[in-house]
Design a protein around this motif. Structure first.
Motif, PDB file in Angstrom:
ATOM      1  N   UNK A   1     -29.167  -4.750 -55.449  1.00 18.54           N
ATOM      2  CA  UNK A   1     -27.968  -4.209 -56.070  1.00 18.54           C
ATOM      3  C   UNK A   1     -27.271  -3.283 -55.068  1.00 18.54           C
ATOM      4  N   UNK A   2     -25.970  -3.434 -54.933  1.00 20.49           N
ATOM      5  CA  UNK A   2     -25.164  -2.522 -54.120  1.00 20.49           C
ATOM      6  C   UNK A   2     -24.033  -1.947 -54.959  1.00 20.49           C
ATOM      7  N   UNK A   3     -23.491  -0.832 -54.521  1.00 20.68           N
ATOM      8  CA  UNK A   3     -22.347  -0.252 -55.222  1.00 20.68           C
ATOM      9  C   UNK A   3     -21.182  -0.146 -54.253  1.00 20.68           C
ATOM     10  N   UNK A   4     -20.041  -0.723 -54.647  1.00 20.49           N
ATOM     11  CA  UNK A   4     -18.878  -0.751 -53.755  1.00 20.49           C
ATOM     12  C   UNK A   4     -18.283   0.650 -53.638  1.00 20.49           C
ATOM     13  N   UNK A   5     -18.243   1.160 -52.392  1.00 20.73           N
ATOM     14  CA  UNK A   5     -17.695   2.493 -52.148  1.00 20.73           C
ATOM     15  C   UNK A   5     -16.216   2.435 -51.796  1.00 20.73           C
ATOM     16  N   UNK A   6     -15.826   1.468 -50.971  1.00 23.42           N
ATOM     17  CA  UNK A   6     -14.411   1.363 -50.585  1.00 23.42           C
ATOM     18  C   UNK A   6     -14.069  -0.079 -50.260  1.00 23.42           C
ATOM     19  N   UNK A   7     -12.801  -0.401 -50.393  1.00 16.97           N
ATOM     20  CA  UNK A   7     -12.285  -1.766 -50.187  1.00 16.97           C
ATOM     21  C   UNK A   7     -11.026  -1.670 -49.343  1.00 16.97           C
ATOM     22  N   UNK A   8     -11.029  -2.332 -48.174  1.00 22.97           N
ATOM     23  CA  UNK A   8      -9.851  -2.326 -47.311  1.00 22.97           C
ATOM     24  C   UNK A   8      -9.451  -3.749 -46.956  1.00 22.97           C
ATOM     25  N   UNK A   9      -8.148  -3.969 -46.807  1.00 26.43           N
ATOM     26  CA  UNK A   9      -7.696  -5.249 -46.251  1.00 26.43           C
ATOM     27  C   UNK A   9      -8.124  -5.348 -44.790  1.00 26.43           C
ATOM     28  N   UNK A  10      -8.377  -6.578 -44.330  1.00 21.65           N
ATOM     29  CA  UNK A  10      -8.590  -6.817 -42.905  1.00 21.65           C
ATOM     30  C   UNK A  10      -7.292  -7.400 -42.348  1.00 21.65           C
ATOM     31  N   UNK A  11      -6.720  -6.751 -41.321  1.00 12.20           N
ATOM     32  CA  UNK A  11      -5.432  -7.220 -40.794  1.00 12.20           C
ATOM     33  C   UNK A  11      -5.518  -8.672 -40.312  1.00 12.20           C
ATOM     34  N   UNK A  12      -4.433  -9.412 -40.490  1.00  6.89           N
ATOM     35  CA  UNK A  12      -4.352 -10.808 -40.053  1.00  6.89           C
ATOM     36  C   UNK A  12      -5.391 -11.716 -40.714  1.00  6.89           C
ATOM     37  N   UNK A  13      -5.801 -11.361 -41.904  1.00  7.93           N
ATOM     38  CA  UNK A  13      -6.727 -12.215 -42.664  1.00  7.93           C
ATOM     39  C   UNK A  13      -6.314 -12.124 -44.132  1.00  7.93           C
TER      40      UNK A  13
END
Lengths: 106, 106
Positions: free
Chosen positions: B14-26
């Motif tokens: 089990x993991x807990x999502x801490x942060x979510x960022x776009x990846x440029x050019x993807x």
């Protein structure tokens, strides 16, 4: 470490619990009937200390469908459901959106 | 068919999502920072068409932690999150009780 190819050898799918019965002479075991989309399978799971039947019925669970079958107390389990364990707490894996039984996991 | 021993070679937690960022050019890729209990890891996941960052932040997810690492668009993924797919719908796997990040799945 495990290769992606080895991981892909596992068939993980969403199932929906149709019914939950106690297995006689087995304190911890349930016999579950599970809708896997194209077919219905029987699973044996040691969840009696952690879940009531009514907490499981209708729930979407995650099943490894291509494991060698095992027979426990005379009941053959045609797969294995996945659950997380933290000390004495056990939590079923499930999906966070309503996808159909049989949906493939990757 | 796969043996139970082969299945046990996979480390699912089990993991807990801490942060979510776009990846440029993807167009499809997110870079996630995930709390795995004893450590924090980076995952790359093709979930941008299916989830908004705010839908994922704080969520408990299921991670294969011992897969060979892959690098996508310059970002190294230190594991793989699991999701179910039904046609164009994608659903993250999660837990149905609140267990701690790092909890082992079996």
């Amino acid at each position: 470490m495990v290769s992606f190819k080895e991981f892909q050898g596992l068939d993980l799918r969403v199932g929906k619990v149709l019914s939950v019965e106690n297995i006689p002479n087995a304190d911890k075991l349930y016999k579950l009937s599970v809708d896997m989309g194209e077919k219905k399978i029987t699973l044996v799971a040691g969840l009696r200390p952690y879940y009531k039947p009514e907490e499981m019925k209708g729930k979407k669970i995650i099943v490894v469908t291509n494991l060698d079958h095992v027979t426990l107390k005379g009941v053959t389990s045609e797969g294995m459901l996945l659950a997380a364990q933290e000390g004495n707490k056990v939590s079923l894996l499930t999906v966070d959106k309503d996808v159909k039984p049989g949906s493939k996991i990757s």
